[in-house]
Design an enzyme around this catalytic site. Structure first.
Site, mmCIF file in Angstrom:
data_model
loop_
_atom_site.group_PDB
_atom_site.id
_atom_site.type_symbol
_atom_site.label_atom_id
_atom_site.label_comp_id
_atom_site.label_asym_id
_atom_site.label_seq_id
_atom_site.Cartn_x
_atom_site.Cartn_y
_atom_site.Cartn_z
ATOM 1 N N GLY A 105 6.945 5.901 7.770
ATOM 2 C CA GLY A 105 6.065 7.064 7.738
ATOM 3 C C GLY A 105 6.237 7.869 9.012
ATOM 4 O O GLY A 105 7.285 7.785 9.668
ATOM 5 N N CYS A 164 13.647 11.805 5.735
ATOM 6 C CA CYS A 164 13.639 11.473 7.164
ATOM 7 C C CYS A 164 15.029 11.695 7.758
ATOM 8 O O CYS A 164 15.163 11.927 8.953
ATOM 9 C CB CYS A 164 13.206 10.033 7.346
ATOM 10 S SG CYS A 164 14.097 8.911 6.271
ATOM 11 N N LYS A 177 0.842 -1.204 0.000
ATOM 12 C CA LYS A 177 0.000 0.000 0.000
ATOM 13 C C LYS A 177 0.876 1.252 0.000
ATOM 14 O O LYS A 177 1.491 1.583 1.017
ATOM 15 C CB LYS A 177 -0.908 0.038 1.235
ATOM 16 C CG LYS A 177 -1.920 1.171 1.122
ATOM 17 C CD LYS A 177 -2.304 1.782 2.442
ATOM 18 C CE LYS A 177 -1.645 3.087 2.757
ATOM 19 N NZ LYS A 177 -1.806 4.199 1.845
ATOM 20 N N GLU A 179 9.863 2.497 10.583
ATOM 21 C CA GLU A 179 10.855 3.561 10.367
ATOM 22 C C GLU A 179 10.085 4.867 10.347
ATOM 23 O O GLU A 179 9.180 5.035 9.528
ATOM 24 C CB GLU A 179 11.612 3.364 9.046
ATOM 25 C CG GLU A 179 12.670 2.273 9.099
ATOM 26 C CD GLU A 179 13.757 2.507 10.144
ATOM 27 O OE1 GLU A 179 13.967 3.662 10.566
ATOM 28 O OE2 GLU A 179 14.372 1.519 10.561
HETATM 29 P P1 NAD Z 1 2.238 9.069 7.149
HETATM 30 O O1 NAD Z 1 2.478 8.454 8.478
HETATM 31 O O2 NAD Z 1 1.194 10.098 7.035
HETATM 32 O O3 NAD Z 1 1.836 7.923 6.093
HETATM 33 C C1 NAD Z 1 2.672 6.824 5.848
HETATM 34 C C2 NAD Z 1 1.820 5.693 5.295
HETATM 35 O O4 NAD Z 1 0.944 5.218 6.312
HETATM 36 C C3 NAD Z 1 0.937 6.106 4.126
HETATM 37 O O5 NAD Z 1 0.904 5.074 3.167
HETATM 38 C C4 NAD Z 1 -0.409 6.283 4.800
HETATM 39 O O6 NAD Z 1 -1.498 6.143 3.904
HETATM 40 C C5 NAD Z 1 -0.365 5.155 5.808
HETATM 41 N N1 NAD Z 1 -1.327 5.291 6.917
HETATM 42 C C6 NAD Z 1 -1.835 6.429 7.447
HETATM 43 N N2 NAD Z 1 -2.693 6.128 8.448
HETATM 44 C C7 NAD Z 1 -2.708 4.774 8.568
HETATM 45 C C8 NAD Z 1 -3.392 3.868 9.421
HETATM 46 N N3 NAD Z 1 -4.227 4.289 10.361
HETATM 47 N N4 NAD Z 1 -3.173 2.544 9.271
HETATM 48 C C9 NAD Z 1 -2.306 2.099 8.339
HETATM 49 N N5 NAD Z 1 -1.642 2.918 7.481
HETATM 50 C C10 NAD Z 1 -1.839 4.239 7.594
HETATM 51 O O7 NAD Z 1 3.660 9.590 6.644
HETATM 52 P P2 NAD Z 1 3.978 10.444 5.321
HETATM 53 O O8 NAD Z 1 3.475 11.831 5.524
HETATM 54 O O9 NAD Z 1 3.555 9.691 4.101
HETATM 55 O O10 NAD Z 1 5.584 10.449 5.319
HETATM 56 C C11 NAD Z 1 6.357 11.381 6.004
HETATM 57 C C12 NAD Z 1 6.923 10.759 7.259
HETATM 58 O O11 NAD Z 1 7.659 9.591 6.935
HETATM 59 C C13 NAD Z 1 7.919 11.662 7.971
HETATM 60 O O12 NAD Z 1 7.658 11.627 9.357
HETATM 61 C C14 NAD Z 1 9.273 11.012 7.687
HETATM 62 O O13 NAD Z 1 10.278 11.252 8.642
HETATM 63 C C15 NAD Z 1 8.894 9.580 7.630
HETATM 64 N N6 NAD Z 1 9.903 8.803 6.921
HETATM 65 C C16 NAD Z 1 10.750 8.010 7.647
HETATM 66 C C17 NAD Z 1 11.736 7.282 7.003
HETATM 67 C C18 NAD Z 1 12.657 6.399 7.788
HETATM 68 O O14 NAD Z 1 13.267 5.523 7.197
HETATM 69 N N7 NAD Z 1 12.791 6.579 9.085
HETATM 70 C C19 NAD Z 1 11.868 7.352 5.614
HETATM 71 C C20 NAD Z 1 11.011 8.180 4.913
HETATM 72 C C21 NAD Z 1 10.009 8.891 5.577
#
Ligand code: NAD
Length: 477
Positions: free
Chosen positions: A224, A280, A170, A246
Site C-alpha cells: 500500500g 506502483c 484484509k 511494499e
Molecule cells: P493504502 O496505504 O491507503 O491502503 C493499503 C491497505 O492498508 C488497505 O487495505 C487499507 O485499508 C489498509 N490500511 C490503511 N490504514 C491502515 C492502518 N492504520 N492499519 C492497517 N491497515 C491500514 O494504499 P492504497 O491507496 O490502497 O494503494 C495505493 C498505494 O499502494 C500506492 O502508494 C502504491 O504505490 C502502493 N502499491 C505498492 C505496490 C508495491 O508492490 N510496491 C503494489 C501496489 C500498490
C-alpha cells in the site's frame, strides 16, 4: 450482503460497503460486509487454533489444494476479469491478465510447497551434525491495496498457505469484490481445515489496525502507500512482529539517444499510462537524453493523444477510469500544481464526460519538468507522466536514482554496455531494459529498495524468506 469468512463460515456485519463501478458510478457492483475489531479478533483466534491441524497436512495435500484453487481461478478468468474491471476500472484485457496471473501464482506455490527444503551440514565439532529447517511463522495478517485486487492477494495468500501458515486477509475497502470472489473459490475448492484461511473486509483503521496490533498475529505482509506502511512498521516493531512492506514508487524510464524511438515510445506509453497509471511500478518519470528529446516529446504527444479512454468493459478502451473520486482529486491536484510550476502540458489532463458517469481523465503528459519539482518527487498514482531532459547518460542515471523510492526502473537503449551499466548502478529493486517498468513475472522475486520496500522480497521461491522462520538444530549421534 457478501459476508466475511471466519473459521469456515460466512458471517455478516452491521455495516455494509456499497461497491461502486468507477466506469459507471450508478452501477453498484455489490454490497459487502464491513467487519470490525471484534470480528477480526474472532478470525485471528480461528487462524491461531487452526495452526496445529494445518501442520498435520502433508506438503502434497497442500500442493493439491493450492493447485485446485489455481485451476478454478483460471477456469473463471472471464467472470473474475469482468468483476475486476467493474470494481477497479482496469480494462478488461488487463483485468483478465491479472486474474490469470493470480491463478498461476496459486499453481506455482502448489509446486513450491513440495519443493522447499532445508540444509544438512557437518558441524565444526566432531560427531555433531547440523540441520537448517524452515517452519511456518504462524498467523499471518495480509493487508492489500486496491490497485491489484486479485493478483496481490494471491501472491501473499498462496505462499503463506504453501509454507504452512494460517491467514487473516484484509483487502482494501475500495475493492472487496475480487477479495470475496477469491475467498469463495478457496472455500469451494480448497478443502482447507476451518480457520486456515479467513477474510475480513473493512477499514484500515478498524480491521487493519486490529490485525497489526494483535499479539496472536506473528507477521504482517502489507502492500500500500508509504504513509500507511510506515505506521504499520512502527506498530509491528513495537511488539516484535515480523513485517514486510511494499509501498510507493516514482519509477524512472531512461531513454538514450541511441534508443529505437518507436520502441521507446510504446514502452513509455505502456509503463506510464496502462492500468490508468495506477501501478506502483508505473513509469512516472521519463528521463530523456537531449539528442532524442524533441523527437521523443513529439511522438509521445501524438501517442498519448491517441489513447482511447473509456468504460473498462468496452473492448476498444485502452485507458479505464481512475479508481475513485479521492484518487481523481489527487491526480487533478498534481496536474494543476505542475501547470502552475511552469511545466508544459503536452497532452491530456482533462476530465471527460462519457455516456456513463465515471472518473474519466485523459492521460496527462508534461515536458519541461525538473526532477526537484513535487510532481517528480511525490507519487501521483494516476495517468500522469513527466519528461525530464538529461544532458547525457551519466546525468540520466543520476536523475533516475535521485528519488526516495527504489521500486522499478528502466532504460531504452541499443547499447549493451549502457544497459549493463544501468542494471548494475540503478538503485531500484527491479530493472528493465527496453521493457516497461511495470509488468513482471510471478516466479522471480518482486520488490524494491529505499523508501519503496522493507523486508524480504515477495514472489517466486524467495517468498519463503518472509513466510517461514529458520531453525538450526544440532545433533550428537
Ligand atoms: P493504502 O496505504 O491507503 O491502503 C493499503 C491497505 O492498508 C488497505 O487495505 C487499507 O485499508 C489498509 N490500511 C490503511 N490504514 C491502515 C492502518 N492504520 N492499519 C492497517 N491497515 C491500514 O494504499 P492504497 O491507496 O490502497 O494503494 C495505493 C498505494 O499502494 C500506492 O502508494 C502504491 O504505490 C502502493 N502499491 C505498492 C505496490 C508495491 O508492490 N510496491 C503494489 C501496489 C500498490
Amino acid at each position: 450482503m457478501n459476508k466475511n469468512y471466519i473459521n469456515g463460515e460466512w458471517v455478516g456485519s452491521s455495516e455494509v460497503n456499497r461497491n461502486l463501478n468507477p466506469s459507471d458510478t450508478g452501477d453498484i457492483v455489490g454490497e459487502y460486509a464491513r467487519g470490525d475489531e471484534a470480528q477480526t479478533r474472532e478470525a485471528i483466534n480461528a487462524a491461531d487454533d487452526a495452526l496445529e491441524t494445518w501442520a498435520t497436512w502433508t506438503s502434497e495435500a497442500r500442493a493439491d489444494a493450492l493447485d485446485r484453487i489455481g485451476d478454478r481461478i483460471l477456469a473463471d478468468k472471464q467472470r473474475l476479469g469482468e468483476l475486476l474491471a467493474r470494481e477497479e476500472g482496469k480494462v478488461l484485457a488487463e483485468s483478465i491478465g491479472e486474474v490469470t496471473r493470480a491463478g498461476r501464482v496459486f499453481k506455482f506455490y502448489g509446486g513450491e510447497s513440495l519443493r522447499f527444503g532445508g540444509e544438512f551440514l557437518p558441524s565444526v565439532r566432531p560427531g555433531v551434525s547440523v540441520e537448517v529447517s524452515r517452519e511456518p511463522v504462524g498467523v499471518v495478517g495480509i493487508i492489500t491495496p486496491w490497485n491489484f485486487p486479485i493478483a496481490i492477494p494471491a501472491w501473499k495468500i498462496a505462499p503463506a498457505l504453501a509454507y504452512g501458515n494460517c491467514v487473516v486477509f484484509k483487502p482494501a475497502d475500495l475493492v472487496p469484490g475480487c477479495a470475496w470472489a477469491l475467498a469463495s473459490i478457496i472455500d469451494e475448492v480448497g478443502g482447507l481445515p476451518k480457520g486456515v484461511f479467513n477474510l475480513i473486509m473493512g477499514s484500515g483503521s478498524k480491521v487493519g489496525n486490529a490485525l497489526v496490533t494483535s499479539p496472536k498475529v506473528s507477521a504482517i505482509t502489507f502492500t500500500g502507500s508509504s504513509d500507511t506502511g510506515m505506521r504499520i512498521a512502527a506498530e509491528c516493531a513495537a511488539r516484535g512482529a515480523k513485517f514486510q512492506l511494499e509501498m510507493g514508487g516514482k519509477n524512472p524510464l531512461v531513454v538514450l539517444d541511441d534508443a529505437d524511438l518507436e520502441l521507446a515510445v510504446s514502452t513509455a506509453i505502456n509503463g506510464a499510462f496502462f492500468s490508468t497509471g495506477q501501478r506502483c511500478t508505473s513509469s512516472s518519470r521519463l528521463i530523456v537524453e537531449k539528442g532524442i528529446h524533441d523527437r521523443f516529446v513529439e511522438r509521445m504527444r501524438e501517442a498519448t493523444q491517441a489513447l482511447k479512454v473509456g468504460h473498462a468493459l468496452a473492448l476498444d478502451t485502452q485507458i479505464g477510469p481512475v479508481a475513485s473520486q479521492i484518487q481523481l482529486n489527487q491526480d487533478i491536484k498534481y496536474i494543476e500544481e505542475a501547470k502552475e510550476a511552469g511545466c508544459r502540458l503536452e497532452a491530456g489532463g482533462e476530465l471527460l464526460s462519457l455516456e456513463t458517469p465515471g472518473y474519466y481523465l485523459t492521460p496527462a503528459l508534461f515536458s519541461q519538468t525538473r526532477n526537484e519539482m513535487p510532481i517528480n518527487r511525490e507519487e501521483v498514482f494516476g495517468p500522469v507522466a513527466t519528461i525530464i531532459k538529461a544532458e547525457d547518460y551519466e546525468h540520466a542515471l543520476a536523475l533516475a536514482n535521485d528519488t526516495i523510492y527504489g521500486l522499478s526502473s528502466g532504460i531504452c537503449t541499443k547499447s549493451l554496455a549502457r544497459a549493463a551499466h544501468f542494471k548494475r548502478h540503478s538503485s531500484a529493486g527491479m530493472v528493465m531494459v527496453n521493457l516497461p517498468t511495470a509488468g513482471v513475472d510471478y516466479h522471480v522475486p518482486f520488490g524494491g529498495r529505499k523508501g519503496s520496500s522493507y523486508g524480504p522480497k515477495e514472489q517466486g521461491s524467495y517468498a519463503k524468506e518472509f513466510f517461514t522462520d529458520v531453525k538450526t538444530s544440532y545433533t550428537l549421534a
